[in-house]
Design an enzyme around this catalytic site. Structure first.
Site, short mmCIF file in Angstrom:
data_model
loop_
_atom_site.label_atom_id
_atom_site.label_comp_id
_atom_site.label_asym_id
_atom_site.label_seq_id
_atom_site.Cartn_x
_atom_site.Cartn_y
_atom_site.Cartn_z
N HIS A 123 0.87 -1.18 0.00
CA HIS A 123 0.00 0.00 0.00
C HIS A 123 0.92 1.24 0.00
CE1 HIS A 123 -2.77 2.94 1.87
NE2 HIS A 123 -3.76 2.14 1.55
N ASP A 200 3.41 -4.82 8.02
CA ASP A 200 2.18 -4.03 7.91
C ASP A 200 1.02 -5.04 7.99
OD1 ASP A 200 -0.11 -2.80 7.06
OD2 ASP A 200 0.77 -1.86 5.29
N GLN A 203 -4.15 -5.48 6.86
CA GLN A 203 -5.15 -6.38 6.26
C GLN A 203 -5.05 -7.81 6.81
OE1 GLN A 203 -7.56 -5.30 4.55
NE2 GLN A 203 -6.84 -3.31 3.83
N LYS A 226 -10.07 -1.07 10.67
CA LYS A 226 -10.22 -2.22 9.77
C LYS A 226 -10.46 -3.51 10.55
CE LYS A 226 -7.00 -0.19 6.44
NZ LYS A 226 -7.74 0.19 5.24
N CYS A 364 -4.82 2.66 -3.53
CA CYS A 364 -3.55 3.16 -2.95
C CYS A 364 -2.39 2.23 -3.24
CB CYS A 364 -3.66 3.40 -1.45
SG CYS A 364 -4.92 4.56 -0.99
N1 PMP Z 1 -1.48 -0.81 4.67
C1 PMP Z 1 -2.42 -1.58 4.10
C2 PMP Z 1 -2.06 -2.95 3.63
C3 PMP Z 1 -3.73 -1.09 3.98
O1 PMP Z 1 -4.66 -1.84 3.41
C4 PMP Z 1 -4.03 0.21 4.45
C5 PMP Z 1 -5.43 0.79 4.33
N2 PMP Z 1 -6.07 0.55 3.13
C6 PMP Z 1 -3.02 0.96 5.04
C7 PMP Z 1 -1.77 0.42 5.13
C8 PMP Z 1 -3.26 2.33 5.58
O2 PMP Z 1 -4.13 2.27 6.68
P1 PMP Z 1 -4.74 3.60 7.32
O3 PMP Z 1 -5.34 4.38 6.19
O4 PMP Z 1 -5.74 3.09 8.29
O5 PMP Z 1 -3.61 4.31 7.97
#
Ligand code: PMP
Length: 407
Positions: A123, A200, A203, A226, A364
């Protein structure tokens, strides 16, 4: 006895509504999950009975709010099996947690000519902070590519590791393809060279076993929203030995010990990394989400979600002209697709008109979309309250949209 998974839907008030005159089918869980009533109640309770600033007051509400905030930290530490409660730092979310580490680690440990490894499956949140840090520190930003299945190549990874590598940052589950990355193996290989690894878990924490000690992760980050918790709260876990030596990221109140014009010393862990008034209600709500999740049998829940994903992938793959992206051996919770000749955005708009919420676009992850040579995908993503009826509705909706758009 553990809670029955099929009873979960009733716990989430937002799922019980109509959207565009259809019962809501919520399949945008990778973007954010809905919240169970117990999490909503915990926020209402905090703001109606406990609200006070923490760690600073000695009146009754301040003491209770502080205790509730620290109890939430203990819950989260237990949830991810951290060895020490003070290894759990509350942040605004995954993005802030990664920025914290990129700044702090970069400042202390990265010199010109050093290397940082991320993957092409990240991401932007686990990509851009490292890219910018490398620019600031004149370090090399190295990207491990994914293959035609949407998987990382560990042989290539091993070849990328060298004496200049300072850190590896990788997600456990890709938010665009759902690939479950072999983070255990990545950590083991990196540790052979004494290189720390950031996982990270944005997910994965809500779907897969979560045990930072078994993983031996140096850093592990995720967002509350999430995993059925509130927005604006997240976690930065770091091994104590790293947190002790890393400099603070944000500075101001609470993170200090002594302040004079000549000198400033820092507070103990975890407060060194929690400058300013934190999101107390959010942390308490996250604690409530942890309690909620822990009512389910973790292995049973994982199996339920995996079966549901397989069911959904099968339904979609039966649709003519539908392309499913990636074919990793192990996939979690994500159904990424397009229909030949149909824009992902148009598909999303039509599904929404039928009350079906999915995400469309780049998610993203522009490096992934570029590698797939697409401008975006449709992404349906699952949570524990989804069931086969939701996926039946999705497949029927996609078929209907195809008919409408290809007429
Ligand atoms: N890493 C991953 C794998 C994600 O899916 C996301 C959110 N889509 C993020 C980071 C960023 O998370 P946040 O917007 O809650 O900071």
């Amino acid at each position: 006895m553990s809670k029955n998974i099929l009873s979960a839907k009733a716990d989430f008030p937002a799922l019980n509504q109509s959207v565009n005159d259809h019962p809501l089918v919520y399949l945008d869980n990778a973007a954010t999950t809905q919240k169970p009533q117990v999490v909503i109640d915990s926020l209402v309770h905090y703001y109606s009975r406990l609200n006070a600033n923490i760690h600073r007051g000695n009146h009754a509400l301040a003491v209770q709010a502080t205790e509730a905030y620290e109890a939430a930290r203990r819950k989260v530490a237990g949830f991810i099996n951290a060895e020490r409660n003070h290894e759990v730092i509350f942040t605004r979310g995954t993005t802030e947690s990664i920025n914290l580490l990129a700044y702090s680690f970069g400042e202390k440990f990265v010199q010109p000519g050093d290397e940082i490894i991320v993957t092409q499956l990240e991401h932007h949140s686990n990509y851009v902070p490292w890219q910018l840090m490398c620019q600031r520190r004149e370090a090399a930003f190295r990207v491990l590519p994914f293959d035609e299945h949407g998987e990382l190549d560990l042989t290539l990874f091993q070849r990328m590791l060298n004496e200049k590598t300072r850190l590896v940052a990788v997600n456990q589950v890709s938010n665009s393809l759902g690939t479950v990355n072999p983070v255990e193996e990545i950590i083991r290989l990196a540790h052979e060279h004494d290189i720390p690894v950031l996982v990270d878990a944005a997910q994965s924490v809500q779907h897969l076993p979560r045990d930072v000690r078994e993983l031996d992760a140096d850093f592990y980050v995720f967002s509350g929203h999430k995993m059925y918790g509130p927005m604006g709260i997240g976690v930065f876990y770091g091994k104590e030995k790293w947190l002790e030596v890393l400099p603070p990221f944000l500075s101001g109140g609470e993170m200090i010990d002594l302040v004079t014009p000549e000198k400033v010393t820092f507070n103990v862990l975890p407060y060194k990394f929690e400058a300013g008034t934190p999101n107390v209600a959010g942390a308490i709500g996250l604690g409530a989400a942890v309690d909620y999740l822990r009512q389910f049998d973790a292995a049973e829940l994982q199996k339920y979600e995996e079966d549901l994903l397989a069911y959904g992938l099968q339904l979609l793959s039966d649709i003519p002209d539908l392309i499913i992206y990636g074919s990793p051996k192990h996939r979690s919770s994500i159904l990424p697709f397009n229909v030949a000749g149909i824009q992902h955005y148009d598909m999303g708009v039509l599904l929404d008109s039928m009350g079906i919420a999915v995400r469309t676009g780049q998610h993203c992850t522009q490096p992934i979309m570029d590698a797939l040579h697409v401008s975006g995908t449709v992404r349906a993503s699952l949570a524990l309250y989804n069931d086969r009826a939701d996926l039946d509705a999705l497949a029927a909706g996609v078929r209907r949209a195809i008919k409408m758009l290809k007429r």
